[in-house]
Design a protein around this motif. Structure first.
Motif, PDB file in Angstrom:
ATOM      1  N   VAL A   8      46.428  83.233  20.674  1.00 17.36           N
ATOM      2  CA  VAL A   8      45.926  83.229  22.047  1.00 17.36           C
ATOM      3  C   VAL A   8      46.934  82.493  22.916  1.00 17.36           C
ATOM      4  CG1 VAL A   8      44.089  82.405  23.575  1.00 17.36           C
ATOM      5  CG2 VAL A   8      43.525  83.293  21.294  1.00 17.36           C
ATOM      6  N   MET A   9      47.332  83.117  24.021  1.00 18.87           N
ATOM      7  CA  MET A   9      48.349  82.502  24.868  1.00 18.87           C
ATOM      8  C   MET A   9      48.098  82.838  26.336  1.00 18.87           C
ATOM      9  SD  MET A   9      52.496  82.922  24.502  1.00 18.87           S
ATOM     10  CE  MET A   9      52.338  82.821  22.713  1.00 18.87           C
ATOM     11  N   ALA A  10      48.113  81.821  27.169  1.00 20.84           N
ATOM     12  CA  ALA A  10      48.064  82.010  28.617  1.00 20.84           C
ATOM     13  C   ALA A  10      49.491  81.975  29.154  1.00 20.84           C
ATOM     14  CB  ALA A  10      47.226  80.916  29.270  1.00 20.84           C
ATOM     15  N   ILE A  11      49.778  82.848  30.098  1.00 21.83           N
ATOM     16  CA  ILE A  11      51.148  83.011  30.597  1.00 21.83           C
ATOM     17  C   ILE A  11      51.158  82.914  32.117  1.00 21.83           C
ATOM     18  CG2 ILE A  11      53.107  84.612  30.753  1.00 21.83           C
ATOM     19  CD1 ILE A  11      51.864  85.937  28.173  1.00 21.83           C
ATOM     20  N   GLN A  30      47.760  89.609  15.358  1.00 20.75           N
ATOM     21  CA  GLN A  30      47.370  90.187  16.648  1.00 20.75           C
ATOM     22  C   GLN A  30      47.472  89.122  17.730  1.00 20.75           C
ATOM     23  OE1 GLN A  30      43.629  92.230  16.497  1.00 20.75           O
ATOM     24  NE2 GLN A  30      43.638  92.825  18.637  1.00 20.75           N
ATOM     25  N   PHE A  31      47.850  89.559  18.937  1.00 23.42           N
ATOM     26  CA  PHE A  31      48.013  88.650  20.067  1.00 23.42           C
ATOM     27  C   PHE A  31      46.966  88.961  21.136  1.00 23.42           C
ATOM     28  CE2 PHE A  31      52.160  88.975  18.100  1.00 23.42           C
ATOM     29  CZ  PHE A  31      52.612  87.662  18.087  1.00 23.42           C
ATOM     30  N   PHE A  32      46.446  87.901  21.755  1.00 21.74           N
ATOM     31  CA  PHE A  32      45.595  88.025  22.933  1.00 21.74           C
ATOM     32  C   PHE A  32      46.271  87.235  24.049  1.00 21.74           C
ATOM     33  CE2 PHE A  32      42.719  88.472  19.288  1.00 21.74           C
ATOM     34  CZ  PHE A  32      42.193  89.732  19.568  1.00 21.74           C
ATOM     35  N   LEU A  33      46.851  87.955  24.991  1.00 25.26           N
ATOM     36  CA  LEU A  33      47.679  87.364  26.040  1.00 25.26           C
ATOM     37  C   LEU A  33      46.987  87.499  27.386  1.00 25.26           C
ATOM     38  CD1 LEU A  33      51.103  88.931  24.974  1.00 25.26           C
ATOM     39  CD2 LEU A  33      50.072  86.786  24.179  1.00 25.26           C
ATOM     40  N   PHE A  34      47.067  86.435  28.191  1.00 27.47           N
ATOM     41  CA  PHE A  34      46.410  86.413  29.498  1.00 27.47           C
ATOM     42  C   PHE A  34      47.405  85.935  30.552  1.00 27.47           C
ATOM     43  CE2 PHE A  34      43.325  85.591  26.163  1.00 27.47           C
ATOM     44  CZ  PHE A  34      42.392  86.582  26.405  1.00 27.47           C
ATOM     45  N   ASP A  35      47.607  86.765  31.563  1.00 29.26           N
ATOM     46  CA  ASP A  35      48.524  86.399  32.645  1.00 29.26           C
ATOM     47  C   ASP A  35      47.748  85.719  33.756  1.00 29.26           C
ATOM     48  OD1 ASP A  35      50.113  86.736  35.196  1.00 29.26           O
ATOM     49  OD2 ASP A  35      51.550  87.468  33.726  1.00 29.26           O
ATOM     50  N   ASN A  36      48.158  84.499  34.071  1.00 26.76           N
ATOM     51  CA  ASN A  36      47.425  83.645  34.998  1.00 26.76           C
ATOM     52  C   ASN A  36      48.012  83.669  36.406  1.00 26.76           C
ATOM     53  OD1 ASN A  36      46.576  80.140  35.246  1.00 26.76           O
ATOM     54  ND2 ASN A  36      45.228  81.882  35.510  1.00 26.76           N
ATOM     55  N   GLY A  37      48.534  84.826  36.810  1.00 27.54           N
ATOM     56  CA  GLY A  37      49.046  84.961  38.176  1.00 27.54           C
ATOM     57  C   GLY A  37      50.541  84.820  38.281  1.00 27.54           C
ATOM     58  N   SER A  38      51.270  85.372  37.322  1.00 24.64           N
ATOM     59  CA  SER A  38      52.730  85.348  37.388  1.00 24.64           C
ATOM     60  C   SER A  38      53.219  86.127  38.607  1.00 24.64           C
ATOM     61  CB  SER A  38      53.334  85.996  36.132  1.00 24.64           C
ATOM     62  OG  SER A  38      52.991  85.279  34.972  1.00 24.64           O
ATOM     63  N   ALA A  46      46.469  90.665  29.715  1.00 25.81           N
ATOM     64  CA  ALA A  46      45.323  90.869  30.598  1.00 25.81           C
ATOM     65  C   ALA A  46      45.478  89.978  31.823  1.00 25.81           C
ATOM     66  CB  ALA A  46      44.030  90.536  29.861  1.00 25.81           C
ATOM     67  N   SER A  47      45.177  90.522  32.990  1.00 30.07           N
ATOM     68  CA  SER A  47      45.338  89.781  34.238  1.00 30.07           C
ATOM     69  C   SER A  47      44.144  88.865  34.472  1.00 30.07           C
ATOM     70  CB  SER A  47      45.476  90.756  35.411  1.00 30.07           C
ATOM     71  OG  SER A  47      45.583  90.050  36.632  1.00 30.07           O
ATOM     72  N   ARG A  48      44.424  87.551  34.567  1.00 26.85           N
ATOM     73  CA  ARG A  48      43.383  86.560  34.838  1.00 26.85           C
ATOM     74  C   ARG A  48      43.920  85.558  35.868  1.00 26.85           C
ATOM     75  NH1 ARG A  48      41.416  90.029  32.389  1.00 26.85           N
ATOM     76  NH2 ARG A  48      40.088  89.966  30.544  1.00 26.85           N
ATOM     77  N   PRO A  49      44.190  86.014  37.101  1.00 26.93           N
ATOM     78  CA  PRO A  49      44.862  85.151  38.075  1.00 26.93           C
ATOM     79  C   PRO A  49      44.055  83.940  38.529  1.00 26.93           C
ATOM     80  CG  PRO A  49      44.124  87.191  39.104  1.00 26.93           C
ATOM     81  CD  PRO A  49      43.940  87.366  37.624  1.00 26.93           C
ATOM     82  N   THR A  50      42.732  83.995  38.427  1.00 19.77           N
ATOM     83  CA  THR A  50      41.905  82.884  38.920  1.00 19.77           C
ATOM     84  C   THR A  50      41.241  82.092  37.793  1.00 19.77           C
ATOM     85  OG1 THR A  50      39.948  84.294  39.164  1.00 19.77           O
ATOM     86  CG2 THR A  50      41.440  84.139  41.058  1.00 19.77           C
ATOM     87  N   ALA A  51      41.487  82.457  36.562  1.00 10.93           N
ATOM     88  CA  ALA A  51      40.836  81.769  35.440  1.00 10.93           C
ATOM     89  C   ALA A  51      41.499  80.423  35.173  1.00 10.93           C
ATOM     90  CB  ALA A  51      40.902  82.633  34.186  1.00 10.93           C
ATOM     91  N   THR A  52      40.730  79.477  34.654  1.00 15.02           N
ATOM     92  CA  THR A  52      41.308  78.211  34.199  1.00 15.02           C
ATOM     93  C   THR A  52      41.880  78.402  32.795  1.00 15.02           C
ATOM     94  OG1 THR A  52      39.307  77.372  33.127  1.00 15.02           O
ATOM     95  CG2 THR A  52      39.552  76.962  35.506  1.00 15.02           C
ATOM     96  N   ILE A  53      42.696  77.448  32.384  1.00 17.87           N
ATOM     97  CA  ILE A  53      43.320  77.536  31.071  1.00 17.87           C
ATOM     98  C   ILE A  53      42.281  77.606  29.965  1.00 17.87           C
ATOM     99  CG2 ILE A  53      43.553  75.008  30.879  1.00 17.87           C
ATOM    100  CD1 ILE A  53      46.094  77.619  29.595  1.00 17.87           C
ATOM    101  N   HIS A  54      41.216  76.839  30.096  1.00 19.87           N
ATOM    102  CA  HIS A  54      40.213  76.803  29.029  1.00 19.87           C
ATOM    103  C   HIS A  54      39.356  78.070  29.025  1.00 19.87           C
ATOM    104  CE1 HIS A  54      41.104  72.462  29.850  1.00 19.87           C
ATOM    105  NE2 HIS A  54      41.488  72.632  28.602  1.00 19.87           N
ATOM    106  N   MET A  56      40.576  81.061  29.720  1.00 18.99           N
ATOM    107  CA  MET A  56      41.423  82.043  29.036  1.00 18.99           C
ATOM    108  C   MET A  56      41.452  81.791  27.545  1.00 18.99           C
ATOM    109  SD  MET A  56      44.586  82.602  31.727  1.00 18.99           S
ATOM    110  CE  MET A  56      44.810  80.862  32.137  1.00 18.99           C
ATOM    111  N   TRP A  57      41.584  80.544  27.146  1.00 18.56           N
ATOM    112  CA  TRP A  57      41.599  80.232  25.718  1.00 18.56           C
ATOM    113  C   TRP A  57      40.288  80.640  25.061  1.00 18.56           C
ATOM    114  CZ3 TRP A  57      44.009  74.623  25.811  1.00 18.56           C
ATOM    115  CH2 TRP A  57      45.396  74.735  26.036  1.00 18.56           C
TER     116      TRP A  57
END
Length: 211
Positions: A8-11, A30-38, A46-54, A56-57
């Motif tokens: 699991v990784m936030a980016i 397997q990877f679960f990747l979350f983009d936090n508004g790059s 997966a796009s998660r621009p407004t989510a907090t780190i926790h 997404m985790w």
């Protein structure tokens, strides 16, 4: 015991660094990747621009649990600014699965282990702490981060959860894991500094007078 390994990784930006790390993790299933508004979205995340780190985790932990279908599984929660050695996840998993009481394993960043591959249980009471930037969770234990923490202290809280449950966190010796930009995001942002300070208050209030 060999079980599926999920990552699991936030980016947020640092795409070259992220891509390099993903190439190093050849022992992940397997990877679960979350983009936090790059500025430019990371491919396949997966796009998660407004989510907090926790948030997404936790979403990643839920996805890993669903993928495992109720079976035992390991979930690595990693920062995207790491440089790791070959067999990094395999080494962590071996340490995690060496004892049923181990609920979380992490690379020995404090130099607690005397030899490569040594697995040593730590204690917060002795001032030892997990590495919040790189940790492997026993998926079937059902651990989740407290989403009331917006930026920091989720890892401190997770350690308290495990210790309060009478289970163990273990450091694994000899695993290369370099945190390339430790603390940079927070120190460079007054907004994140303020969130970290608020999280400290939340953490102290939550655990005040608890064992």
């Amino acid at each position: 015991m060999t079980v599926p390994r999920f990552v699991v990784m936030a980016i947020k930006d640092r795409h070259e660094m992220t891509a390099a790390l993903l190439r190093q993790l050849t022992d992940a299933d397997q990877f679960f990747l979350f983009d936090n508004g790059s500025r430019v979205p990371f491919p396949g995340a997966a796009s998660r621009p407004t989510a907090t780190i926790h948030q997404m985790w936790n979403e990643g932990l839920d996805a890993a649990s669903a993928a495992a279908g109720g079976a035992a599984h390991d979930v690595a929660v990693l920062n995207n600014d790491l440089d790791v050695g070959p067999g990094f996840l395999t080494g962590l998993s071996r340490g995690l699965r060496s004892d049923d009481r181990n609920w979380l394993a992490f690379p020995d960043w404090q130099g607690l282990c005397a030899t490569d591959g040594e697995v040593r249980a730590i204690s917060g009471r002795e001032g030892n702490h997990l590495s919040g930037w790189a940790m492997l969770l026993r998926g079937e234990a059902g651990l989740r981060f407290d989403e009331r923490f917006e930026w920091w202290y989720g890892d401190d809280d997770l350690q308290r959860q495990i210790e309060t449950a009478g289970q163990r966190l273990v450091a694994v010796g000899g695993l290369r894991c370099v945190h390339l930009e430790s603390g940079w995001s927070t120190s460079a942002s007054p907004v994140l500094q303020a969130k970290a300070e608020a999280d400290q208050v939340r953490f102290e209030k939550k655990w005040d007078n608890r064992s």
